[in-house]
Design a protein around this motif. Structure first.
Motif, PDB file in Angstrom:
ATOM      1  N   LEU A 164       0.830  -1.203   0.000  1.00  0.00           N
ATOM      2  CA  LEU A 164       0.000   0.000   0.000  1.00  0.00           C
ATOM      3  C   LEU A 164       0.870   1.260   0.000  1.00  0.00           C
ATOM      4  O   LEU A 164       1.740   1.430   0.837  1.00  0.00           O
ATOM      5  CB  LEU A 164      -0.906   0.003   1.236  1.00  0.00           C
ATOM      6  CG  LEU A 164      -1.825   1.211   1.420  1.00  0.00           C
ATOM      7  CD1 LEU A 164      -2.881   1.237   0.312  1.00  0.00           C
ATOM      8  CD2 LEU A 164      -2.490   1.161   2.796  1.00  0.00           C
ATOM      9  N   GLY A 165       0.626   2.125  -0.976  1.00  0.00           N
ATOM     10  CA  GLY A 165       1.297   3.414  -1.035  1.00  0.00           C
ATOM     11  C   GLY A 165       2.622   3.425  -1.767  1.00  0.00           C
ATOM     12  O   GLY A 165       3.171   4.500  -2.023  1.00  0.00           O
ATOM     13  N   TYR A 166       3.160   2.243  -2.140  1.00  0.00           N
ATOM     14  CA  TYR A 166       4.459   2.206  -2.800  1.00  0.00           C
ATOM     15  C   TYR A 166       4.362   2.682  -4.246  1.00  0.00           C
ATOM     16  O   TYR A 166       3.317   2.565  -4.889  1.00  0.00           O
ATOM     17  CB  TYR A 166       5.023   0.791  -2.780  1.00  0.00           C
ATOM     18  CG  TYR A 166       5.793   0.435  -1.531  1.00  0.00           C
ATOM     19  CD1 TYR A 166       5.581   1.107  -0.334  1.00  0.00           C
ATOM     20  CD2 TYR A 166       6.737  -0.575  -1.538  1.00  0.00           C
ATOM     21  CE1 TYR A 166       6.272   0.778   0.810  1.00  0.00           C
ATOM     22  CE2 TYR A 166       7.438  -0.920  -0.405  1.00  0.00           C
ATOM     23  CZ  TYR A 166       7.201  -0.235   0.775  1.00  0.00           C
ATOM     24  OH  TYR A 166       7.893  -0.571   1.907  1.00  0.00           O
ATOM     25  N   GLU A 167       5.487   3.206  -4.751  1.00  0.00           N
ATOM     26  CA  GLU A 167       5.580   3.599  -6.155  1.00  0.00           C
ATOM     27  C   GLU A 167       6.323   2.510  -6.936  1.00  0.00           C
ATOM     28  O   GLU A 167       7.370   2.054  -6.508  1.00  0.00           O
ATOM     29  CB  GLU A 167       6.336   4.920  -6.291  1.00  0.00           C
ATOM     30  CG  GLU A 167       5.694   6.088  -5.550  1.00  0.00           C
ATOM     31  CD  GLU A 167       6.475   6.469  -4.311  1.00  0.00           C
ATOM     32  OE1 GLU A 167       7.670   6.161  -4.214  1.00  0.00           O
ATOM     33  OE2 GLU A 167       5.868   7.068  -3.412  1.00  0.00           O
ATOM     34  N   TYR A 168       5.762   2.134  -8.062  1.00  0.00           N
ATOM     35  CA  TYR A 168       6.361   1.091  -8.893  1.00  0.00           C
ATOM     36  C   TYR A 168       6.604   1.578 -10.327  1.00  0.00           C
ATOM     37  O   TYR A 168       6.723   0.769 -11.244  1.00  0.00           O
ATOM     38  CB  TYR A 168       5.472  -0.151  -8.906  1.00  0.00           C
ATOM     39  CG  TYR A 168       5.290  -0.796  -7.546  1.00  0.00           C
ATOM     40  CD1 TYR A 168       6.254  -1.647  -7.008  1.00  0.00           C
ATOM     41  CD2 TYR A 168       4.149  -0.541  -6.786  1.00  0.00           C
ATOM     42  CE1 TYR A 168       6.091  -2.237  -5.772  1.00  0.00           C
ATOM     43  CE2 TYR A 168       3.968  -1.136  -5.541  1.00  0.00           C
ATOM     44  CZ  TYR A 168       4.940  -1.973  -5.036  1.00  0.00           C
ATOM     45  OH  TYR A 168       4.759  -2.563  -3.800  1.00  0.00           O
ATOM     46  N   GLY A 169       6.672   2.887 -10.510  1.00  0.00           N
ATOM     47  CA  GLY A 169       6.962   3.441 -11.814  1.00  0.00           C
ATOM     48  C   GLY A 169       5.734   3.995 -12.518  1.00  0.00           C
ATOM     49  O   GLY A 169       4.588   3.624 -12.223  1.00  0.00           O
ATOM     50  N   ASP A 170       5.963   4.912 -13.456  1.00  0.00           N
ATOM     51  CA  ASP A 170       4.864   5.568 -14.172  1.00  0.00           C
ATOM     52  C   ASP A 170       4.016   4.584 -14.978  1.00  0.00           C
ATOM     53  O   ASP A 170       2.790   4.726 -15.066  1.00  0.00           O
ATOM     54  CB  ASP A 170       5.417   6.652 -15.106  1.00  0.00           C
ATOM     55  CG  ASP A 170       5.933   7.865 -14.346  1.00  0.00           C
ATOM     56  OD1 ASP A 170       5.365   8.186 -13.284  1.00  0.00           O
ATOM     57  OD2 ASP A 170       6.904   8.492 -14.816  1.00  0.00           O
ATOM     58  N   LEU A 171       4.666   3.576 -15.587  1.00  0.00           N
ATOM     59  CA  LEU A 171       3.911   2.624 -16.409  1.00  0.00           C
ATOM     60  C   LEU A 171       2.944   1.819 -15.546  1.00  0.00           C
ATOM     61  O   LEU A 171       1.797   1.571 -15.935  1.00  0.00           O
ATOM     62  CB  LEU A 171       4.873   1.702 -17.161  1.00  0.00           C
ATOM     63  CG  LEU A 171       4.311   0.986 -18.391  1.00  0.00           C
ATOM     64  CD1 LEU A 171       3.777   1.979 -19.411  1.00  0.00           C
ATOM     65  CD2 LEU A 171       5.376   0.090 -19.021  1.00  0.00           C
TER      66      LEU A 171
END
Length: 237
Positions: free
Chosen positions: A112-119
């Motif tokens: 929850l809340g993590y960023e995994y890149g724009d794609l």
């Protein structure tokens, strides 16, 4: 000069349940070269982002540079470090090269809340997202066949498999999802943020020139998840 930082509690070896790890050591050492000290408030990652965006804390660490974070926070220029995230599967890896190739309705587990890149951000609406708050939960769901795939940061999964006594013989790594540049995110509510971001860049540059930066990275990072999972299988045979 004191900077109050929201330190996440669930991303070892970068920031553990006490907010300690590579991120703390790098930020503390870099700021010290510029005459700053830090104090931390240890909270879950989503709360760290909230605290910083609202100006409750001056900054939070382990934030990926992508469109939404650049809009919400003031970021320095030199990343703290690079962290790879990959696709992980229950027993059988799939050939997906990116989030764009993951089929509609796939059950995808994330933190929850993590960023995994724009794609990933562009395509996540197509998935059946299972969002949990801890890596132990995410590993357990994937290892038990409850997810089609999960996205893990490789260093973090490696840490949990190596140090938390978790066996993951049913988990297989697929392809790279995203190579994240990781930053300290400063609050746009604080007028000192731009100055502090410049100071952090200057400090990181000094650490790299002195060799301290390289020593910290080598000491903190665990073995790869693939090596650890392979060792687990051999032990069980």
């Amino acid at each position: 000069m004191l900077i109050r930082i929201a330190a996440e509690d669930n991303w070892p070896p970068f920031s553990d349940h006490q907010g300690q790890g590579l991120s703390e050591q790098l930020v503390k050492a870099a700021f010290a070269t510029q005459g700053y000290q830090i104090t931390t408030v240890v909270v879950p990652y989503a709360r760290a982002l909230h605290f910083t965006s609202q100006g409750i804390t001056d900054a939070c660490w382990n934030v990926t540079r992508q469109q939404n974070t650049e809009q919400e926070f003031t970021l320095h220029k030199i990343p703290l470090f690079i962290a790879d995230s990959s696709f992980y599967y229950y027993r059988t890896p799939q050939p997906y090269d990116s989030a764009a190739q993951i089929p509609n309705g796939t059950v995808v587990g994330v933190i929850l809340g993590y960023e995994y890149g724009d794609l990933y951000e562009q395509h996540k609406h197509r998935f059946q997202l299972v969002q949990v708050s801890t890596h132990s939960q995410l590993i357990g769901l994937l290892n038990g066949g409850k997810l089609d795939l999960a996205i893990f940061f490789d260093d973090v999964l490696g840490y949990y498999l190596q140090n938390e006594g978790i066996k993951a013989k049913n988990i297989q790594r697929g392809k790279l999802n995203y190579r994240s540049e990781i930053y300290l995110a400063f609050s746009k509510e604080n007028p000192q943020s731009s100055k502090r971001a410049e100071a952090l860049d200057a400090g990181i540059t000094e650490l790299k020139k002195s060799g301290v930066y390289q020593q910290l990275l080598l000491r903190i990072r665990p073995g790869s998840p693939e090596q650890i999972i392979k060792k687990d299988r051999q032990t069980d045979q």
